[in-house]
Design a protein around this motif. Structure first.
Motif, PDB file in Angstrom:
ATOM      1  N   ILE A 106       0.989  -1.275  -0.195  1.00 57.46           N
ATOM      2  CA  ILE A 106      -0.152   0.078   0.129  1.00 57.46           C
ATOM      3  C   ILE A 106       0.982   1.154   0.054  1.00 57.46           C
ATOM      4  N   LEU A 107       1.925   1.164   0.781  1.00 51.95           N
ATOM      5  CA  LEU A 107       2.794   2.254   0.650  1.00 51.95           C
ATOM      6  C   LEU A 107       3.380   2.716  -0.652  1.00 51.95           C
ATOM      7  N   LEU A 108       3.943   1.525  -1.332  1.00 57.15           N
ATOM      8  CA  LEU A 108       4.601   1.828  -2.410  1.00 57.15           C
ATOM      9  C   LEU A 108       3.640   2.402  -3.393  1.00 57.15           C
ATOM     10  N   ASN A 109       2.479   1.649  -3.279  1.00 55.95           N
ATOM     11  CA  ASN A 109       1.648   2.172  -4.286  1.00 55.95           C
ATOM     12  C   ASN A 109       0.929   3.659  -4.059  1.00 55.95           C
ATOM     13  N   TYR A 110       1.038   4.104  -2.949  1.00 57.00           N
ATOM     14  CA  TYR A 110       0.575   5.246  -2.457  1.00 57.00           C
ATOM     15  C   TYR A 110       1.597   6.338  -2.992  1.00 57.00           C
ATOM     16  N   PHE A 111       2.806   5.946  -2.964  1.00 61.55           N
ATOM     17  CA  PHE A 111       4.169   6.867  -3.562  1.00 61.55           C
ATOM     18  C   PHE A 111       3.954   7.132  -5.032  1.00 61.55           C
ATOM     19  N   LYS A 112       3.619   5.945  -5.656  1.00 62.61           N
ATOM     20  CA  LYS A 112       3.568   5.944  -7.221  1.00 62.61           C
ATOM     21  C   LYS A 112       2.292   6.701  -7.540  1.00 62.61           C
ATOM     22  N   GLU A 113       1.160   6.480  -6.836  1.00 61.76           N
ATOM     23  CA  GLU A 113      -0.169   7.202  -7.286  1.00 61.76           C
ATOM     24  C   GLU A 113      -0.121   8.719  -6.892  1.00 61.76           C
ATOM     25  N   ASN A 114       0.564   8.882  -5.997  1.00 61.88           N
ATOM     26  CA  ASN A 114       0.944  10.503  -5.418  1.00 61.88           C
ATOM     27  C   ASN A 114       1.855  11.226  -5.881  1.00 61.88           C
ATOM     28  N   ASN A 115       2.801  10.450  -6.737  1.00 63.81           N
ATOM     29  CA  ASN A 115       3.892  11.111  -7.218  1.00 63.81           C
ATOM     30  C   ASN A 115       4.912  11.755  -6.128  1.00 63.81           C
ATOM     31  N   VAL A 116       4.912  10.939  -4.970  1.00 59.40           N
ATOM     32  CA  VAL A 116       5.760  11.200  -3.957  1.00 59.40           C
ATOM     33  C   VAL A 116       7.308  11.095  -4.343  1.00 59.40           C
ATOM     34  N   ASP A 117       7.904  12.275  -4.301  1.00 60.85           N
ATOM     35  CA  ASP A 117       9.312  12.542  -4.569  1.00 60.85           C
ATOM     36  C   ASP A 117      10.442  12.004  -3.482  1.00 60.85           C
ATOM     37  N   LEU A 118      10.165  12.219  -2.352  1.00 58.69           N
ATOM     38  CA  LEU A 118      10.790  12.126  -1.135  1.00 58.69           C
ATOM     39  C   LEU A 118      10.140  11.636   0.031  1.00 58.69           C
ATOM     40  N   SER A 119      10.918  10.724   0.700  1.00 56.70           N
ATOM     41  CA  SER A 119      10.488  10.444   2.118  1.00 56.70           C
ATOM     42  C   SER A 119      11.809   9.845   2.880  1.00 56.70           C
ATOM     43  N   PHE A 120      11.434   9.867   4.236  1.00 58.82           N
ATOM     44  CA  PHE A 120      12.245   9.226   5.211  1.00 58.82           C
ATOM     45  C   PHE A 120      11.907   7.961   5.318  1.00 58.82           C
ATOM     46  N   ILE A 121      12.423   6.851   5.132  1.00 57.46           N
ATOM     47  CA  ILE A 121      12.189   5.578   5.398  1.00 57.46           C
ATOM     48  C   ILE A 121      13.284   4.883   6.234  1.00 57.46           C
ATOM     49  N   PRO A 122      12.671   4.436   7.293  1.00 65.46           N
ATOM     50  CA  PRO A 122      13.506   3.622   8.229  1.00 65.46           C
ATOM     51  C   PRO A 122      14.107   2.422   7.637  1.00 65.46           C
ATOM     52  N   VAL A 123      15.305   1.991   7.959  1.00 64.80           N
ATOM     53  CA  VAL A 123      16.208   0.896   7.608  1.00 64.80           C
ATOM     54  C   VAL A 123      15.335  -0.326   7.535  1.00 64.80           C
ATOM     55  N   GLN A 124      14.448  -0.671   8.465  1.00 64.14           N
ATOM     56  CA  GLN A 124      13.823  -1.712   8.597  1.00 64.14           C
ATOM     57  C   GLN A 124      12.535  -1.720   7.490  1.00 64.14           C
ATOM     58  N   VAL A 125      12.079  -0.855   7.222  1.00 71.40           N
ATOM     59  CA  VAL A 125      11.101  -0.642   6.073  1.00 71.40           C
ATOM     60  C   VAL A 125      11.897  -0.976   4.692  1.00 71.40           C
ATOM     61  N   LEU A 126      12.859  -0.125   4.552  1.00 72.40           N
ATOM     62  CA  LEU A 126      13.605  -0.570   3.209  1.00 72.40           C
ATOM     63  C   LEU A 126      14.159  -1.904   2.928  1.00 72.40           C
ATOM     64  N   LYS A 127      14.378  -2.478   4.128  1.00 69.69           N
ATOM     65  CA  LYS A 127      14.800  -4.064   3.986  1.00 69.69           C
ATOM     66  C   LYS A 127      13.701  -4.766   3.493  1.00 69.69           C
ATOM     67  N   SER A 128      12.447  -4.511   3.882  1.00 63.69           N
ATOM     68  CA  SER A 128      11.048  -5.218   3.418  1.00 63.69           C
ATOM     69  C   SER A 128      11.057  -4.832   2.125  1.00 63.69           C
ATOM     70  N   ILE A 129      11.265  -3.716   1.757  1.00 64.11           N
ATOM     71  CA  ILE A 129      10.967  -3.381   0.245  1.00 64.11           C
ATOM     72  C   ILE A 129      11.660  -4.059  -0.832  1.00 64.11           C
ATOM     73  N   LYS A 130      12.886  -4.375  -0.462  1.00 61.22           N
ATOM     74  CA  LYS A 130      13.640  -4.780  -1.433  1.00 61.22           C
ATOM     75  C   LYS A 130      13.045  -5.824  -2.388  1.00 61.22           C
ATOM     76  N   ASN A 131      12.094  -6.887  -1.805  1.00 62.69           N
ATOM     77  CA  ASN A 131      11.364  -7.837  -2.644  1.00 62.69           C
ATOM     78  C   ASN A 131       9.817  -7.615  -3.230  1.00 62.69           C
ATOM     79  N   VAL A 132       9.719  -6.532  -3.078  1.00 60.62           N
ATOM     80  CA  VAL A 132       8.315  -6.088  -3.587  1.00 60.62           C
ATOM     81  C   VAL A 132       8.691  -5.662  -4.949  1.00 60.62           C
ATOM     82  N   LYS A 133       7.732  -6.212  -5.927  1.00 57.83           N
ATOM     83  CA  LYS A 133       7.918  -5.826  -7.235  1.00 57.83           C
ATOM     84  C   LYS A 133       6.847  -4.647  -7.779  1.00 57.83           C
ATOM     85  N   ILE A 134       7.056  -3.424  -7.346  1.00 60.41           N
ATOM     86  CA  ILE A 134       5.988  -2.340  -7.783  1.00 60.41           C
ATOM     87  C   ILE A 134       6.909  -1.252  -8.304  1.00 60.41           C
TER      88      ILE A 134
END
Length: 170
Positions: free
Chosen positions: A139-167
């Motif tokens: 939902i987070l990555l789709n929100y970023f894409k749909e709302n044209n988010v350019d920048l965000s502070f993302i904690p390391v724990q969240v970044l680690k879980s993003i690497k396997n998502v294909k969005i």
């Protein structure tokens, strides 16, 4: 929080999700004269006497640590420190093509206010994310894409879980 600063007081962010004992400890520890809750504006006139009562106008924010080793500890931010942070963040946001920034941490984390104020001061768009968005990578990555988010502070724990998502992001 801007209104609190304008009134000459110190901001002490608290979450409704905190246990009552933690909220009570923080309120007593910082000697809170006013606590702004959801019903604050129902009887706002009674708070007028607290405007500009701060003894020391050089302090603007007080954040409390997690308290994982006992009671939470307060960390004060003075006007100079706050101004320096705003300038540094403003340079990061203002000197680029960044127009839309997402605030992933909840408002009671110091990093959220460090993100929010420069964005507002520069007239950019800030996205304050709901728990539903913050707690789901898809939902987070789709929100970023749909709302044209350019920048965000993302904690390391969240970044680690993003690497396997294909969005695909922009």
């Amino acid at each position: 929080s801007l209104g609190v600063m304008k009134a000459g007081a110190v901001i002490v962010p608290l979450s409704n999700d905190y246990p009552e004992a933690r909220k009570k400890y923080i309120e007593e520890n910082c000697n809170a004269k006013v606590v702004i809750t959801d019903d604050f504006f129902d009887d706002i006139d009674k708070y007028e006497k607290y405007i500009n009562l701060a003894d020391d106008k050089s302090k603007v924010m007080l954040f409390y640590t997690s308290g994982s080793t006992g009671n939470p500890k307060g960390v004060i931010y003075g006007v100079d420190s706050f101004a320096n942070i705003m300038v540094a963040q403003g340079e990061l946001v203002g000197g680029s093509e960044v127009g839309s920034i997402a605030c992933l941490p909840p408002f009671y984390f110091v990093i959220s206010l460090i993100l929010i104020y420069p964005v507002l001061l520069l007239g950019r768009t800030i996205h304050i994310l709901s728990d539903e968005v913050r707690f789901s990578i898809e939902i987070l990555l789709n929100y970023f894409k749909e709302n044209n988010v350019d920048l965000s502070f993302i904690p390391v724990q969240v970044l680690k879980s993003i690497k396997n998502v294909k969005i695909p992001l922009k």
